[in-house]
Motif scaffolding. Structure first.
Motif, PDB file in Angstrom:
ATOM      1  N   ASN A 138       3.222   3.020  -9.126  1.00  0.00           N
ATOM      2  CA  ASN A 138       4.526   2.418  -8.874  1.00  0.00           C
ATOM      3  C   ASN A 138       4.369   0.909  -8.734  1.00  0.00           C
ATOM      4  OD1 ASN A 138       7.122   1.870  -8.211  1.00  0.00           O
ATOM      5  ND2 ASN A 138       7.133   3.011  -6.294  1.00  0.00           N
ATOM      6  N   VAL A 139       4.300   0.213  -9.880  1.00  0.00           N
ATOM      7  CA  VAL A 139       4.124  -1.234  -9.862  1.00  0.00           C
ATOM      8  C   VAL A 139       5.325  -1.915  -9.230  1.00  0.00           C
ATOM      9  CG1 VAL A 139       3.570  -3.247 -11.272  1.00  0.00           C
ATOM     10  CG2 VAL A 139       2.792  -0.995 -11.986  1.00  0.00           C
ATOM     11  N   SER A 140       6.513  -1.359  -9.447  1.00  0.00           N
ATOM     12  CA  SER A 140       7.719  -1.971  -8.886  1.00  0.00           C
ATOM     13  C   SER A 140       7.682  -1.979  -7.360  1.00  0.00           C
ATOM     14  CB  SER A 140       8.972  -1.227  -9.371  1.00  0.00           C
ATOM     15  OG  SER A 140       8.929   0.133  -8.984  1.00  0.00           O
ATOM     16  N   GLY A 141       6.933  -1.048  -6.768  1.00  0.00           N
ATOM     17  CA  GLY A 141       6.794  -1.035  -5.313  1.00  0.00           C
ATOM     18  C   GLY A 141       6.106  -2.286  -4.797  1.00  0.00           C
ATOM     19  N   LEU A 142       5.182  -2.840  -5.597  1.00  0.00           N
ATOM     20  CA  LEU A 142       4.520  -4.086  -5.210  1.00  0.00           C
ATOM     21  C   LEU A 142       5.522  -5.239  -5.163  1.00  0.00           C
ATOM     22  CD1 LEU A 142       1.278  -3.807  -7.397  1.00  0.00           C
ATOM     23  CD2 LEU A 142       1.511  -3.314  -4.961  1.00  0.00           C
ATOM     24  N   LEU A 167       0.827  -1.209   0.000  1.00  0.00           N
ATOM     25  CA  LEU A 167       0.000   0.000   0.000  1.00  0.00           C
ATOM     26  C   LEU A 167       0.863   1.262   0.000  1.00  0.00           C
ATOM     27  CD1 LEU A 167      -2.826  -0.984   2.521  1.00  0.00           C
ATOM     28  CD2 LEU A 167      -2.973  -0.873   0.025  1.00  0.00           C
ATOM     29  N   LEU A 168       1.946   1.226   0.783  1.00  0.00           N
ATOM     30  CA  LEU A 168       2.792   2.411   0.897  1.00  0.00           C
ATOM     31  C   LEU A 168       3.633   2.645  -0.359  1.00  0.00           C
ATOM     32  CD1 LEU A 168       4.072   2.010   4.580  1.00  0.00           C
ATOM     33  CD2 LEU A 168       2.301   3.570   3.739  1.00  0.00           C
ATOM     34  N   LEU A 169       4.167   1.559  -0.927  1.00  0.00           N
ATOM     35  CA  LEU A 169       5.119   1.702  -2.026  1.00  0.00           C
ATOM     36  C   LEU A 169       4.463   1.813  -3.398  1.00  0.00           C
ATOM     37  CD1 LEU A 169       7.802  -0.898  -0.850  1.00  0.00           C
ATOM     38  CD2 LEU A 169       7.898   1.593  -0.662  1.00  0.00           C
ATOM     39  N   SER A 170       3.205   1.367  -3.520  1.00  0.00           N
ATOM     40  CA  SER A 170       2.553   1.429  -4.834  1.00  0.00           C
ATOM     41  C   SER A 170       1.886   2.774  -5.088  1.00  0.00           C
ATOM     42  CB  SER A 170       1.508   0.316  -4.960  1.00  0.00           C
ATOM     43  OG  SER A 170       0.462   0.526  -4.028  1.00  0.00           O
TER      44      SER A 170
END
Length: 554
Positions: free
Chosen positions: A442-446, A410-413
């Motif tokens: 930010n898909v890479s955050g997932l 949740l935070l990184l996407s």
């Protein structure tokens, strides 16, 4: 002294057998990945990271979840220790009765669950799997999910076949089974795409499942398997397997739920986000399967047998040796994939898969690759608990990892910015949401969130295992980790230097020049890694080659 020498010889013999079996599985998995790469190139050219491939990826989530929970890892990790125990005692009647009851029960359960999911598919897609899809993409997802449910029923039985053969220390046919599955999908890609579009991949997956089932039958005939349709609900050993399965089902359910959550979030981040997430995962899975899964599959029956014999020293040696092999192979693989990943993915650039898709997939791959080491290590560490018939502890670790994964996702996407208009309209209809655009988040955050969650699992399980087994040869593991990290970083520096010189000398960026560039850099990287490993006196490298060549280690 004689007893010590005999024990040393026995350990070497066991290590040689494990190494040879691991190589067999790795070669088979490598063949499967090459076939998978062929289908990947065709799919990339046809669909890129567009909505049609988004639909297929989303459609596969729940059928894949059913397979994993009832006939995949949960079942084999509970079944193999008990079945292997019967084989070790020579009690074949009890072994075949258990397998017969289990096959019948799991088949009936898979049929029932698949029927329920078939009926609920529209609701599941719109509320659980991909609520962000448009109407056309959602309908494609529903249709393909219903097709793929056929494969779950077949895999329900085929997964038990693999467990039976692995318990007999027979790894070849179960290792060939994934190749047959990929051949089925490749057939769907080659022959069915023109007629059925993306649905052809789903039909190919069903064909692949049937081939996965069929290839293992000769092995079962060789071991004179006995089966008849009987649920065996009065068999106490069946209920023992089920009790061991439940915590593992919970653990795998948590893992799969993480992917459902990531899929749900990615569906809100724009067209192509679900596909990019899947591309990154699939590419990371190539080295993870060849290294972590192969070693885990081979070492598990050995750990189960040693646990049955109460051989704590043997378990420590087997687990530590397997884990050190994973470290010396997965660390350079992870660093190499990060360094070479961008030009590697550029090989997919054709048709619908353009440079922007390549960049998006690489950003996702790089974050998944950070977790390659821990994903691979988890294959051995978790199985060390399952060998002791403890499926509860890994569940608690998985719950902790899932919590980290969920919060970090949740935070990184940054998904909040995507659905800001929906939020504003639901809070106050008078507040205009104009100007807020739906963009790729930010898909890479997932992917990074997933890596962080698995890292927590590995660290916590290792800590518990160290206390429970009164040591895990931590000094040897630490030395292997540090030396491999140093050798891998020097390898990466060498690759970057060669790449810089190549770019300066060769201006052409076409496919015909990218392939030799990658081959040259990979070969040089491997040579540099091996030279540094020898200079650092990494015993694990020389031990591995000595075992393979059947030469005793001094």
């Amino acid at each position: 002294m004689a007893a010590k020498g005999k024990a040393r010889l026995s350990q070497l013999q066991r290590n040689r057998r494990i190494a040879r079996s691991t190589l067999t599985v790795m070669i088979a998995f490598a063949a499967a990945k090459l076939i998978s790469l062929a289908q990947t190139l065709i799919i990339a050219g046809a669909f890129g990271v567009g909505s049609e491939l988004d639909a297929y990826v989303a459609a596969n989530r729940i059928p894949e979840l059913i397979v994993i929970l009832i006939s995949g890892g949960a079942l084999t990790h509970a079944f193999i220790p008990i079945f292997s125990g019967f084989l070790a005692k020579g009690d074949l009647d009890s072994a075949w009765k258990l397998s017969s009851n289990l096959i019948s029960t799991i088949f009936a359960l898979a049929l029932l669950i698949s029927a329920v999911v078939f009926l609920l598919a529209p609701w599941l897609v719109s509320n659980v799997v991909a609520p962000g899809f448009d109407a056309v993409t959602a309908q494609n997802t529903i249709d393909m999910m219903r097709i793929l449910l056929l494969s779950t029923i077949i895999f329900a039985v085929s997964g038990i076949f693999s467990g039976i053969l692995n318990s007999h220390q027979h790894f070849l046919l179960p290792a060939l089974a994934p190749i047959m599955f990929d051949i089925g999908i490749l057939a769907g890609v080659l022959f069915l795409l023109p007629r059925f579009g993306v649905h052809g991949i789903a039909h190919g997956a069903v064909l692949g499942a049937a081939l996965h089932f069929s290839i293992q039958l000769p092995g079962l005939i060789r071991y004179r398997m006995k089966w008849r349709f009987e649920l065996g609900l009065t068999n106490p050993q069946l209920w023992r397997v089920i009790r061991l399965m439940l915590p593992r089902i919970g653990g795998l359910g948590v893992f799969s739920l993480n992917f459902l959550v990531m899929n749900n979030i990615a569906s809100r981040l724009g067209v192509g986000s679900v596909s990019a997430l899947d591309w990154g995962w699939r590419l990371m899975q190539i080295p993870q399967t060849l290294l972590g899964t192969a070693v885990g599959i081979v070492i598990f029956p050995t750990l189960a047998a040693l646990s049955e014999m109460k051989d704590l020293t043997g378990k420590r040696d087997a687990m530590s040796g397997a884990l050190r092999f994973i470290l010396i192979s997965s660390i350079p693989a992870a660093i190499g994939l990060i360094v070479l990943g961008r030009p590697l993915i550029s090989l997919l650039e054709r048709g619908a898969f353009d440079a922007s898709a390549s960049a998006l997939v690489y950003s996702t791959l790089s974050m998944f690759t950070l977790g390659l080491i821990v994903h691979s290590a988890l294959e051995v560490i978790a199985r060390s608990f399952y060998a002791d018939k403890d499926t509860l502890t890994p569940l608690f670790a998985a719950l902790g990892g899932a919590s980290i994964n969920f919060v970090a996702a949740l935070l990184l996407s940054d998904v909040r910015a995507v659905d800001a208009s929906v939020f504003l309209n639901s809070v106050a209809e008078m507040m205009p949401a104009a100007g807020i655009k739906r963009e790729i988040g930010n898909v890479s955050g997932l992917a990074l969130a997933n890596s962080l969650g698995v890292m927590f699992e590995v660290v916590s399980l290792l800590y518990i295992l160290r206390r429970r087994w009164h040591g895990i040869q931590a000094d040897a593991l630490a030395r292997a980790l540090l030396k491999t990290l140093v050798a891998s970083l020097i390898m990466a520096a060498a690759i970057v230097l060669v790449d810089t010189l190549w770019i300066a000398a060769v201006q052409n960026r076409s496919l015909s020049f990218t392939i030799p560039r990658l081959v040259l850099e990979a070969v040089i990287g491997l040579i540099v890694f091996m030279l540094v490993a020898l200079l650092l006196k990494m015993r694990e490298v020389s031990e591995f080659w000595a075992i393979v060549r059947r030469v005793p280690v001094a």
